[in-house]
Write a protein that holds these residues in place. Structure first.
Motif, mmCIF file in Angstrom:
data_model
loop_
_atom_site.group_PDB
_atom_site.id
_atom_site.type_symbol
_atom_site.label_atom_id
_atom_site.label_comp_id
_atom_site.label_asym_id
_atom_site.label_seq_id
_atom_site.Cartn_x
_atom_site.Cartn_y
_atom_site.Cartn_z
ATOM 1 N N VAL A 88 0.837 -1.208 0.000
ATOM 2 C CA VAL A 88 0.000 0.000 0.000
ATOM 3 C C VAL A 88 0.869 1.255 0.000
ATOM 4 O O VAL A 88 0.568 2.240 -0.685
ATOM 5 C CB VAL A 88 -0.959 -0.005 1.212
ATOM 6 C CG1 VAL A 88 -1.710 1.320 1.309
ATOM 7 C CG2 VAL A 88 -1.941 -1.161 1.099
ATOM 8 N N LEU A 89 1.981 1.224 0.757
ATOM 9 C CA LEU A 89 2.907 2.359 0.773
ATOM 10 C C LEU A 89 3.472 2.625 -0.626
ATOM 11 O O LEU A 89 3.546 3.771 -1.071
ATOM 12 C CB LEU A 89 4.045 2.089 1.757
ATOM 13 C CG LEU A 89 5.183 3.126 1.787
ATOM 14 C CD1 LEU A 89 4.642 4.496 2.185
ATOM 15 C CD2 LEU A 89 6.287 2.675 2.731
ATOM 16 N N GLU A 90 3.863 1.558 -1.318
ATOM 17 C CA GLU A 90 4.391 1.725 -2.666
ATOM 18 C C GLU A 90 3.335 2.303 -3.600
ATOM 19 O O GLU A 90 3.618 3.190 -4.417
ATOM 20 C CB GLU A 90 4.886 0.384 -3.209
ATOM 21 C CG GLU A 90 5.539 0.512 -4.587
ATOM 22 C CD GLU A 90 5.833 -0.826 -5.224
ATOM 23 O OE1 GLU A 90 6.903 -0.966 -5.840
ATOM 24 O OE2 GLU A 90 4.982 -1.728 -5.124
ATOM 25 N N ALA A 91 2.097 1.811 -3.484
ATOM 26 C CA ALA A 91 1.010 2.349 -4.306
ATOM 27 C C ALA A 91 0.782 3.827 -4.013
ATOM 28 O O ALA A 91 0.551 4.632 -4.922
ATOM 29 C CB ALA A 91 -0.271 1.554 -4.056
ATOM 30 N N LEU A 92 0.850 4.185 -2.735
ATOM 31 C CA LEU A 92 0.690 5.585 -2.341
ATOM 32 C C LEU A 92 1.749 6.463 -2.996
ATOM 33 O O LEU A 92 1.447 7.548 -3.516
ATOM 34 C CB LEU A 92 0.779 5.693 -0.814
ATOM 35 C CG LEU A 92 0.795 7.105 -0.231
ATOM 36 C CD1 LEU A 92 -0.544 7.792 -0.489
ATOM 37 C CD2 LEU A 92 1.094 7.062 1.262
ATOM 38 N N MET A 93 2.981 6.013 -2.993
ATOM 39 C CA MET A 93 4.076 6.787 -3.582
ATOM 40 C C MET A 93 3.870 6.977 -5.090
ATOM 41 O O MET A 93 4.087 8.064 -5.637
ATOM 42 C CB MET A 93 5.409 6.081 -3.305
ATOM 43 C CG MET A 93 5.794 6.056 -1.836
ATOM 44 S SD MET A 93 7.114 4.863 -1.447
ATOM 45 C CE MET A 93 8.457 5.483 -2.432
ATOM 46 N N LYS A 94 3.418 5.928 -5.765
ATOM 47 C CA LYS A 94 3.203 6.020 -7.210
ATOM 48 C C LYS A 94 2.059 6.964 -7.552
ATOM 49 O O LYS A 94 2.161 7.786 -8.465
ATOM 50 C CB LYS A 94 2.922 4.620 -7.776
ATOM 51 C CG LYS A 94 4.135 3.697 -7.785
ATOM 52 C CD LYS A 94 3.784 2.333 -8.344
ATOM 53 C CE LYS A 94 5.000 1.429 -8.406
ATOM 54 N NZ LYS A 94 4.670 0.072 -8.909
ATOM 55 N N VAL A 95 0.954 6.841 -6.819
ATOM 56 C CA VAL A 95 -0.199 7.707 -7.094
ATOM 57 C C VAL A 95 0.131 9.159 -6.767
ATOM 58 O O VAL A 95 -0.221 10.074 -7.510
ATOM 59 C CB VAL A 95 -1.431 7.244 -6.292
ATOM 60 C CG1 VAL A 95 -2.588 8.210 -6.482
ATOM 61 C CG2 VAL A 95 -1.849 5.848 -6.727
ATOM 62 N N ALA A 127 -6.151 13.696 -6.698
ATOM 63 C CA ALA A 127 -5.393 14.254 -5.577
ATOM 64 C C ALA A 127 -5.979 13.795 -4.242
ATOM 65 O O ALA A 127 -5.247 13.420 -3.316
ATOM 66 C CB ALA A 127 -5.375 15.776 -5.663
ATOM 67 N N SER A 128 -7.299 13.816 -4.135
ATOM 68 C CA SER A 128 -7.922 13.399 -2.874
ATOM 69 C C SER A 128 -7.702 11.920 -2.606
ATOM 70 O O SER A 128 -7.612 11.483 -1.450
ATOM 71 C CB SER A 128 -9.426 13.707 -2.896
ATOM 72 O OG SER A 128 -10.109 12.868 -3.802
ATOM 73 N N VAL A 129 -7.585 11.121 -3.671
ATOM 74 C CA VAL A 129 -7.362 9.684 -3.516
ATOM 75 C C VAL A 129 -6.033 9.410 -2.816
ATOM 76 O O VAL A 129 -5.893 8.416 -2.099
ATOM 77 C CB VAL A 129 -7.430 8.988 -4.898
ATOM 78 C CG1 VAL A 129 -6.812 7.595 -4.849
ATOM 79 C CG2 VAL A 129 -8.878 8.902 -5.359
ATOM 80 N N VAL A 130 -5.040 10.288 -2.990
ATOM 81 C CA VAL A 130 -3.765 10.127 -2.292
ATOM 82 C C VAL A 130 -4.001 10.101 -0.780
ATOM 83 O O VAL A 130 -3.475 9.245 -0.059
ATOM 84 C CB VAL A 130 -2.782 11.246 -2.672
ATOM 85 C CG1 VAL A 130 -1.501 11.140 -1.836
ATOM 86 C CG2 VAL A 130 -2.446 11.183 -4.155
ATOM 87 N N GLY A 131 -4.789 11.035 -0.287
ATOM 88 C CA GLY A 131 -5.100 11.063 1.138
ATOM 89 C C GLY A 131 -5.897 9.851 1.586
ATOM 90 O O GLY A 131 -5.700 9.320 2.689
ATOM 91 N N VAL A 132 -6.775 9.385 0.702
ATOM 92 C CA VAL A 132 -7.593 8.214 1.019
ATOM 93 C C VAL A 132 -6.721 6.962 1.131
ATOM 94 O O VAL A 132 -6.899 6.138 2.044
ATOM 95 C CB VAL A 132 -8.675 8.031 -0.067
ATOM 96 C CG1 VAL A 132 -9.370 6.693 0.080
ATOM 97 C CG2 VAL A 132 -9.700 9.170 0.013
#
Length: 422
Positions: free
Chosen positions: A127-134, A343-348
Motif C-alpha cells: 500500500v505504501l508503494e502504491a501511495l508513492m506512485k499515485v 489528488a484526494s485519492v492520495v489522502g484516502v
C-alpha cells in the motif's frame, strides 16, 4: 488500431493468456497488455493504447480490467470487449473463490495465522508503494497537496464517507479550472440515441437483477445489502483498487462489522497473489460475509452477487464512454474535476495504509470518539515486535531490492511462519 486486425478466435486466445498471466497488480497488468497488444501483436498503436489508458484511469473501478475491455471493444466491438473483459476477470475470480472457501474453514488455524503474519506486513508496504506512485502522478500543484491532506483528515479523523470526499474534490477541481471544450476539426459525432441505447442495456443488466433481489428477499437481507454496497462502490471509487479498498474497509469492517480488520487485511493479501484485477478482493469479502451468515451456499451466492455488481458497471462505463475517448483531452473543466479526485485519492490511500499498519502492528486497536472527532488508539501493550520486524523486511525487499510481488508474498509468508516458531 493497426491495418491488420486479428480474427476474433485468435484474439480470444490472446485475452485468455493475458488473463492467466495477469499477476502483480494494475501496473504489471498494464505493462503486460502493452507488451502483447502493442509490441508483439501490434494490434494497437502506442498512441491508441496510451489514450485508452488515460481514459480508463478516469473511470471509477479497476483501470487494468477496463483497459482490457476497451481494447477488445476497439478490435471487435462489444463481443470483443466482453471476451477481453471476462478473460481478464474469470481465471482470478475462480482462484479467489477457492481461496475464500479454504480461508473460511482454515483461516484461524495456527499454521495459516503464522503465514498471514508475514503477508500482512507485505500488505502494509504494498500500500505504501502504491501511495508513492499515485502521489507522484497526482500531486503536481500546491492545492492538490492540500486536497490530499484534507481528504486524509476527513476520512481518518472524522470518518467522512468516501463518496462525499470524491464529490467535494471533483467540485473543487471543476470550479477552479479555466477553459472550455474545443472540438477537433475531424471529430466524428456519436449519435445520442446509440449512446443512450448502450447505457440503457447495461444499466438494465446491472440494476434489474438488483431490484429483483430487493423485491424477493427484502431490503435488509445480506445478499441485497452486498448488492447495494458493491453497486455504490462501482460508482464512486475513482483512483484504482486501493481507493476501492479504503471505502470497502470503512463499510464492511467499521460500519457493518461483516469482517474483522484481520480478515480484511488477509483478504487483500490473498487477492495480491492471484491473477486478475486486485478488485477481486470484493469477491473474497462477499464470500466471507455470506459464509458467516449462512454457510457455503450463502457464501457462493454472495460471491456471485458481489462479482456481478462490481464488474457489470465496468462494462457500462467502457462501452458507453469508449466512443468519446478522444474528446476527454479537449475538456479542461472535466480534466480539472478528475485531477481533484485523483489528488484526494492520495489522502484516502494514506488512510488505508495507516489503518492497516495499526491493525497489523497492534493486537488491540479501539476507536475513540469525541464529538465529531474519531481516533484509532492502539493498546501499547499489544504491540507485536514480530509484525514490525516483518514490515521492515518487506520494505527492504520491495522498495530497495524491487523484488516481484509474487516472490515478496512467498518470502514473507515463510518468514511469518519462521518467526512464529520463536
Amino acid at each position: 488500431m493497426t491495418s491488420e486486425s486479428p480474427n476474433i478466435t485468435d484474439a480470444a486466445k490472446t485475452w485468455l493468456k493475458i488473463g492467466f498471466l495477469s499477476f502483480g497488480g494494475p501496473a504489471a497488468q498494464i505493462a503486460l497488455m502493452h507488451k502483447v497488444l502493442v509490441d508483439e501483436t501490434k494490434w494497437l498503436t502506442e498512441k491508441t493504447y496510451l489514450n485508452a489508458l488515460s481514459f480508463c484511469m478516469l473511470l471509477p473501478g479497476p483501470e487494468a480490467m477496463q483497459l482490457a475491455a476497451w481494447s477488445g471493444w476497439r478490435l471487435h466491438g462489444v463481443l470483443g470487449g466482453l471476451i477481453a473483459g471476462l478473460s481478464f476477470i474469470l481465471p482470478g475470480a475462480f482462484v479467489v473463490l477457492v481461496l475464500a472457501a479454504l480461508y473460511a474453514v482454515f483461516g484461524t488455524t495456527p499454521l495459516v495465522t503464522s503465514l498471514f503474519l508475514g503477508i500482512k506486513a507485505a500488505v502494509i508496504v504494498i500500500v505504501l508503494e502504491a501511495l508513492m506512485k499515485v502521489a507522484k502522478r497526482a500531486l503536481k500543484r500546491q492545492d492538490h497537496w492540500v486536497l490530499a491532506a484534507l481528504a486524509f483528515a476527513a476520512i481518518f479523523f472524522f470518518g467522512l464517507p468516501f463518496p462525499v470526499i470524491i464529490v467535494i474534490a471533483a467540485t473543487y477541481g471543476y470550479l477552479t479550472t479555466r477553459g472550455t471544450y474545443e472540438p477537433a476539426g475531424d471529430e466524428t459525432r456519436v449519435p445520442l440515441a446509440k449512446t443512450l441505447k448502450t447505457a440503457g442495456i447495461w444499466l438494465a443488466l446491472w440494476l434489474v437483477p438488483l431490484g429483483g433481489l430487493w423485491l424477493s428477499l427484502g431490503s435488509g437481507h445480506l445478499i441485497v445489502e452486498i448488492g447495494l454496497l458493491f453497486s455504490k462502490l462501482a460508482v464512486v471509487t475513482f483512483g484504482g483498487a486501493y481507493a476501492v479498498l479504503t471505502y470497502l474497509s470503512q463499510e464492511v469492517v467499521i460500519n457493518r462489522a461483516w469482517l474483522t480488520p484481520t480478515e480484511m487485511i488477509d483478504a487483500l493479501g490473498l487477492a495480491e497473489t492471484t491473477p486478475g484485477p486486485l478488485i477481486l478482493v470484493t469477491e473474497f469479502v462477499a464470500y466471507l460475509a455470506g459464509a458467516k451468515a449462512g454457510g457455503l451456499v450463502m457464501g457462493l451466492a454472495a460471491a456471485f452477487v458481489g462479482l456481478w455488481m462490481t464488474f457489470i458497471p465496468c462494462f457500462l462505463w467502457v462501452f458507453t464512454g469508449a466512443p468519446y475517448i478522444d474528446r476527454l483531452d479537449r475538456s479542461p473543466r472535466l480534466s480539472g474535476a478528475l485531477a481533484g479526485i485523483t489528488a484526494s485519492v492520495v489522502g484516502v490511500i494514506l488512510n488505508l495504509g495507516v489503518w492497516f499498519a495499526l491493525h497489523s502492528l497492534f493486537g488491540t486497536v479501539t476507536q475513540q470518539t469525541t464529538g465529531p472527532l474519531q481516533l484509532w488508539v492502539p493498546e501499547l501493550a499489544s504491540f507485536d515486535w514480530r509484525a514490525l520486524l516483518l514490515t521492515v523486511l518487506a520494505g527492504v525487499l520491495l522498495l530497495r531490492f524491487k523484488i516481484g510481488l509474487f516472490g515478496l508474498l512467498g518470502i514473507m509468508s515463510l518468514s511469518g511462519w519462521a518467526i512464529s516458531q520463536i
